[in-house]
Design a protein around this motif. Structure first.
Motif, PDB file in Angstrom:
ATOM      1  N   ALA A   1       0.878  -1.120  -0.116  1.00  0.00           N
ATOM      2  CA  ALA A   1      -0.138   0.224  -0.048  1.00  0.00           C
ATOM      3  C   ALA A   1       0.988   1.336  -0.055  1.00  0.00           C
ATOM      4  O   ALA A   1       0.618   2.134  -0.781  1.00  0.00           O
ATOM      5  CB  ALA A   1      -1.173  -0.002   1.241  1.00  0.00           C
ATOM      6  N   PHE A   2       1.939   1.405   0.863  1.00  0.00           N
ATOM      7  CA  PHE A   2       2.797   2.523   0.810  1.00  0.00           C
ATOM      8  C   PHE A   2       3.346   2.705  -0.689  1.00  0.00           C
ATOM      9  O   PHE A   2       3.375   3.795  -0.902  1.00  0.00           O
ATOM     10  CB  PHE A   2       3.912   2.216   1.801  1.00  0.00           C
TER      11      PHE A   2
ATOM     12  N   THR B   1       5.022  -4.394   9.792  1.00  0.00           N
ATOM     13  CA  THR B   1       3.575  -3.463   9.993  1.00  0.00           C
ATOM     14  C   THR B   1       4.082  -2.386  10.739  1.00  0.00           C
ATOM     15  O   THR B   1       3.263  -1.424  10.384  1.00  0.00           O
ATOM     16  CB  THR B   1       2.598  -4.465  10.933  1.00  0.00           C
ATOM     17  N   ALA B   2       4.950  -2.493  11.682  1.00  0.00           N
ATOM     18  CA  ALA B   2       5.099  -1.308  12.464  1.00  0.00           C
ATOM     19  C   ALA B   2       5.755  -0.156  11.610  1.00  0.00           C
ATOM     20  O   ALA B   2       5.550   1.043  11.910  1.00  0.00           O
ATOM     21  CB  ALA B   2       6.030  -1.488  13.687  1.00  0.00           C
ATOM     22  N   ILE B   3       6.611  -0.672  10.797  1.00  0.00           N
ATOM     23  CA  ILE B   3       7.098   0.613   9.629  1.00  0.00           C
ATOM     24  C   ILE B   3       6.322   0.946   8.786  1.00  0.00           C
ATOM     25  O   ILE B   3       5.981   2.019   8.560  1.00  0.00           O
ATOM     26  CB  ILE B   3       8.446  -0.220   9.120  1.00  0.00           C
ATOM     27  N   PHE B   4       5.590   0.009   8.128  1.00  0.00           N
ATOM     28  CA  PHE B   4       4.841   0.396   6.748  1.00  0.00           C
ATOM     29  C   PHE B   4       3.225   0.748   7.021  1.00  0.00           C
ATOM     30  O   PHE B   4       2.741   1.591   6.214  1.00  0.00           O
ATOM     31  CB  PHE B   4       4.893  -0.707   5.967  1.00  0.00           C
ATOM     32  N   PHE B   5       2.725   0.329   8.117  1.00  0.00           N
ATOM     33  CA  PHE B   5       1.451   0.838   8.420  1.00  0.00           C
ATOM     34  C   PHE B   5       1.190   2.246   8.571  1.00  0.00           C
ATOM     35  O   PHE B   5       0.837   2.803   7.836  1.00  0.00           O
ATOM     36  CB  PHE B   5       0.676   0.263   9.625  1.00  0.00           C
ATOM     37  N   PRO B   6       2.175   2.886   9.419  1.00  0.00           N
ATOM     38  CA  PRO B   6       2.075   4.536   9.382  1.00  0.00           C
ATOM     39  C   PRO B   6       2.509   5.194   8.175  1.00  0.00           C
ATOM     40  O   PRO B   6       1.922   6.195   7.874  1.00  0.00           O
ATOM     41  CB  PRO B   6       2.967   4.567  10.662  1.00  0.00           C
ATOM     42  N   LEU B   7       3.568   4.488   7.408  1.00  0.00           N
ATOM     43  CA  LEU B   7       4.071   4.925   6.330  1.00  0.00           C
ATOM     44  C   LEU B   7       2.934   5.092   5.254  1.00  0.00           C
ATOM     45  O   LEU B   7       2.769   5.927   4.565  1.00  0.00           O
ATOM     46  CB  LEU B   7       5.177   4.407   5.774  1.00  0.00           C
ATOM     47  N   ALA B   8       2.186   3.908   5.227  1.00  0.00           N
ATOM     48  CA  ALA B   8       1.127   3.836   4.095  1.00  0.00           C
ATOM     49  C   ALA B   8       0.032   4.741   4.479  1.00  0.00           C
ATOM     50  O   ALA B   8      -0.462   5.415   3.375  1.00  0.00           O
ATOM     51  CB  ALA B   8       0.343   2.398   4.255  1.00  0.00           C
ATOM     52  N   VAL B   9      -0.454   4.771   5.761  1.00  0.00           N
ATOM     53  CA  VAL B   9      -1.468   5.793   6.017  1.00  0.00           C
ATOM     54  C   VAL B   9      -1.193   7.245   5.759  1.00  0.00           C
ATOM     55  O   VAL B   9      -1.712   8.053   5.122  1.00  0.00           O
ATOM     56  CB  VAL B   9      -1.918   5.508   7.485  1.00  0.00           C
ATOM     57  N   TRP B  10       0.168   7.417   6.011  1.00  0.00           N
ATOM     58  CA  TRP B  10       0.829   8.929   5.787  1.00  0.00           C
ATOM     59  C   TRP B  10       0.620   9.117   4.310  1.00  0.00           C
ATOM     60  O   TRP B  10       0.210  10.351   3.856  1.00  0.00           O
ATOM     61  CB  TRP B  10       1.983   9.146   6.401  1.00  0.00           C
TER      62      TRP B  10
END
Length: 193
Positions: A98-99, A178-187
């Motif tokens: 997603a990111f 998940t900890a790295i890419f979840f916030p990056l994808a949402v951002w």
């Protein structure tokens, strides 16, 4: 079979980024912004929907394997646990996809990026060749590859053998990704839509 199942699902995760990039390009997310829903709901919904597709992929590969003679020694319980583990790992990879889908400009760029990243990740793992049989420079990379851990965990669950260490490492990698890419994808999603 565990290597084929893992590879099939891992390659399928890039479809998340591809479809998100297509949806943004077509303006679908602009329509979602006019609805009274959380701004990240379409992104989260797309990923959860893709997990259903990956579960179908696992089921189909498993059925073909059973049809050609694969018999999991771990029984149905081991096969179900292995399936759940690869789906959990795929959930983490979906956020990376997603990111990528949000930061590149075209769906074709998502596919190119996916091939550059995923081919070495899957083929440089224990999915098809034991790390002990690899060249000296590649073996340490394969041993520490997250795909190696998930494939080894699936093998242990489906065929018997060590499960504690590979399952633990798979869960650790899942949390890290998940900890790295979840916030990056949402951002990236909020920035692009």
């Amino acid at each position: 079979m565990p290597g084929i199942i893992a590879q099939s699902v891992i390659f399928a995760t890039m479809g998340t980024g591809f479809s998100l990039s297509q949806d943004v390009e077509k303006g679908i997310f602009d329509r979602f912004r006019s609805l009274p829903i959380a701004r990240s709901a379409p992104l989260i919904g797309a990923i959860l929907g893709d997990l259903v597709r990956y579960a179908i992929t696992v089921g189909m590969v498993m059925l073909v394997g059973l049809a050609i003679g694969f018999r999991p020694e771990g029984g149905p319980g081991g096969a179900l646990l292995a399936s759940g583990l690869i789906l959990l790992f795929a959930f983490a990879l979906c956020w990376m996809s997603a990111f990528v889908g949000m930061i590149v400009r075209t769906p074709m760029a998502v596919q190119s990026f996916a091939m550059i990243l995923l081919f070495p990740l899957t083929f440089g793992s224990s999915a098809f060749v034991a790390p002990d049989d690899m060249p000296g420079w590649l073996a340490p990379i394969a041993v520490n590859n997250p795909v190696t851990h998930v494939v080894d965990a699936m093998r242990g669950l489906m065929l018997g053998g060590d499960v504690v260490e590979p399952v633990t490492w798979t869960l650790v990698w899942t949390v890290i990704i998940t900890a790295i890419f979840f916030p990056l994808a949402v951002w990236a999603y909020r920035r692009r839509t």
